[in-house]
Design an enzyme around this catalytic site. Structure first.
Site, PDB file in Angstrom:
ATOM      1  CB  CYS A 132      -0.986  -0.022   1.166  1.00 33.70           C
ATOM      2  SG  CYS A 132      -2.370   1.138   0.943  1.00 33.70           S
ATOM      3  CG  ASP A 201      -5.790   2.116   7.580  1.00 33.13           C
ATOM      4  OD1 ASP A 201      -5.003   1.388   6.949  1.00 33.13           O
ATOM      5  OD2 ASP A 201      -6.250   3.180   7.134  1.00 33.13           O
TER       6      ASP A 201
HETATM    7  C1  RUB Z   1      -4.135   3.085   3.364  1.00 33.76           C
HETATM    8  C2  RUB Z   1      -3.362   2.157   4.239  1.00 33.76           C
HETATM    9  C3  RUB Z   1      -2.124   2.723   4.884  1.00 33.76           C
HETATM   10  C4  RUB Z   1      -2.511   3.295   6.262  1.00 33.76           C
HETATM   11  C5  RUB Z   1      -1.378   4.099   6.876  1.00 33.76           C
HETATM   12  O1  RUB Z   1      -5.372   2.542   2.940  1.00 33.76           O
HETATM   13  O2  RUB Z   1      -3.722   1.024   4.478  1.00 33.76           O
HETATM   14  O3  RUB Z   1      -1.170   1.735   5.088  1.00 33.76           O
HETATM   15  O4  RUB Z   1      -3.639   4.146   6.149  1.00 33.76           O
HETATM   16  O5  RUB Z   1      -1.140   5.264   6.117  1.00 33.76           O
HETATM   17  P1  RUB Z   1      -6.297   3.415   1.963  1.00 33.76           P
HETATM   18  P2  RUB Z   1      -0.423   6.537   6.785  1.00 33.76           P
HETATM   19  O6  RUB Z   1      -5.513   3.699   0.716  1.00 33.76           O
HETATM   20  O7  RUB Z   1      -7.485   2.537   1.714  1.00 33.76           O
HETATM   21  O8  RUB Z   1      -6.675   4.677   2.715  1.00 33.76           O
HETATM   22  O9  RUB Z   1       0.884   6.044   7.311  1.00 33.76           O
HETATM   23  O10 RUB Z   1      -0.244   7.521   5.644  1.00 33.76           O
HETATM   24  O11 RUB Z   1      -1.307   7.051   7.843  1.00 33.76           O
END
Ligand code: RUB
Length: 319
Positions: A132, A201
């Site tokens: 991701c 998340d």
């Molecule tokens: C995003 C995702 C990221 C976390 C952490 O999922 O799984 O790994 O949100 O991101 P989506 P961050 O694309 O469905 O939002 O470190 O930027 O908070």
């Protein structure tokens, strides 16, 4: 008045951008939601403090109901709303403005601090594998690169929405040697990988990590191959309600993200499931890196209690 007509356009636009994933990633969602509450407060024409409070809660509800899994969103709304203080509308407005500025500032500093801790875990010449796109993960890599370390990365494309492309671009901009792979190729390369590096998340009280669908399979494979799994997650990802037994809701997204309607029609009468996140049990995680240092997943509950206490309120639920 507690009606949709009083919602500021920044609130409705931010809410739809989060729902449509134009604004995505847990930290970015939290930042945008806090700023939208700030815009609502600043533009408010509420005649009384009660009206102002109701208006802010209504705005928070709309933002809250966009995506269910990233706890950074309710944590941001809670932080801003619980800081609302004063006896006049103007005082309330000022308190929200201060709180939003404090929140967004803390978010940025937390990411820098976390990045340094995570960067320390990476050695010169290491190979990482990502899944991701996580700004917390990027912060760790950035810190390592700024320390003069050279890194190589296998970046999983991350079906169905290919957030891996964002990661590939950002890591390339940092000077990392990037190879983009399909998600299913991960195990094929894991022998060459020193660290699997993912974001979160939500983190549950037992140390389970809720992150983009596919994270848990990757972590299980990594453990099987003896590869370290590091989770980069600011404390805003800690899910306080899990301390009292609540589970984290896993978002189910539209089937068209998996397969277009016309292709689906050609295949025949099938069901399509599209969960956006999954749960990685703590035993597959080596370290959760936060702005407060790194933790074995099983001990994260101690930090959670310290930060949130035992009782958590949802101020946007009061009508
Ligand atoms: C995003 C995702 C990221 C976390 C952490 O999922 O799984 O790994 O949100 O991101 P989506 P961050 O694309 O469905 O939002 O470190 O930027 O908070």
């Amino acid at each position: 008045m507690n009606t949709p007509e009083t919602l500021h356009t920044e609130v409705t636009e931010t809410a739809s951008a989060i729902a449509e994933m134009e604004i995505r990633g847990a930290a970015t969602i939290a930042d945008a939601a806090a700023r939208a509450l700030g815009a609502q407060a600043e533009a408010s024409t509420a005649a009384t403090p009660e009206e102002f409070r109701a208006e802010l809660r209504a705005a928070a509800r709309v933002l809250h109901d966009t995506r269910p899994t990233a706890v950074s969103l309710p944590n941001a709304l809670r932080y801003v709303l619980l800081g609302m203080e004063g006896t006049t509308v103007e005082e309330l407005q000022n308190s929200i403005a201060r709180r939003v500025a404090a929140f967004c500032g803390q978010l940025e500093r937390a990411q820098d601090d976390l990045g340094r801790f995570g960067g320390n875990r990476l050695r010169d010449g290491d190979t990482i594998m990502t899944h991701c796109h996580s700004t917390d993960v990027i912060a760790c890599v950035r810190a390592a690169v700024e320390d003069g370390k050279e890194l190589t990365a296998y970046v999983r494309e991350t079906r169905p929405r290919n957030q891996g492309h964002i990661t590939a671009r950002e890591l390339t901009e940092l000077g990392v040697d990037v190879t983009l792979i399909v998600d299913n190729a991960a195990r094929h390369y894991l022998n060459d990988v020193d660290h699997v590096l993912v974001g979160a998340d939500s983190i549950a009280a037992d140390g389970s990590v809720i992150n983009k669908i596919g994270t848990s399979g990757l972590a299980v494979n990594a453990r099987d191959m003896g590869t370290q799994v590091m989770v980069a997650a600011q404390t805003i990802k800690l899910h306080p309600a899990t301390m009292t037994g609540h589970t984290v809701e896993i978002e189910e997204r539209d089937a068209t993200e998996v397969v277009a309607d016309d292709v689906r029609a050609e295949i025949g009468d099938i069901r399509i499931n599209n969960p956006a996140f999954d749960v990685t049990p703590p035993r597959y995680v080596d370290a959760i890196v936060t702005e407060r240092g790194q933790f074995p997943p099983e001990s994260i509950v101690i930090l959670m209690r310290e930060l949130f206490g035992e009782r958590v309120t949802n101020p946007w639920e009061e009508l």
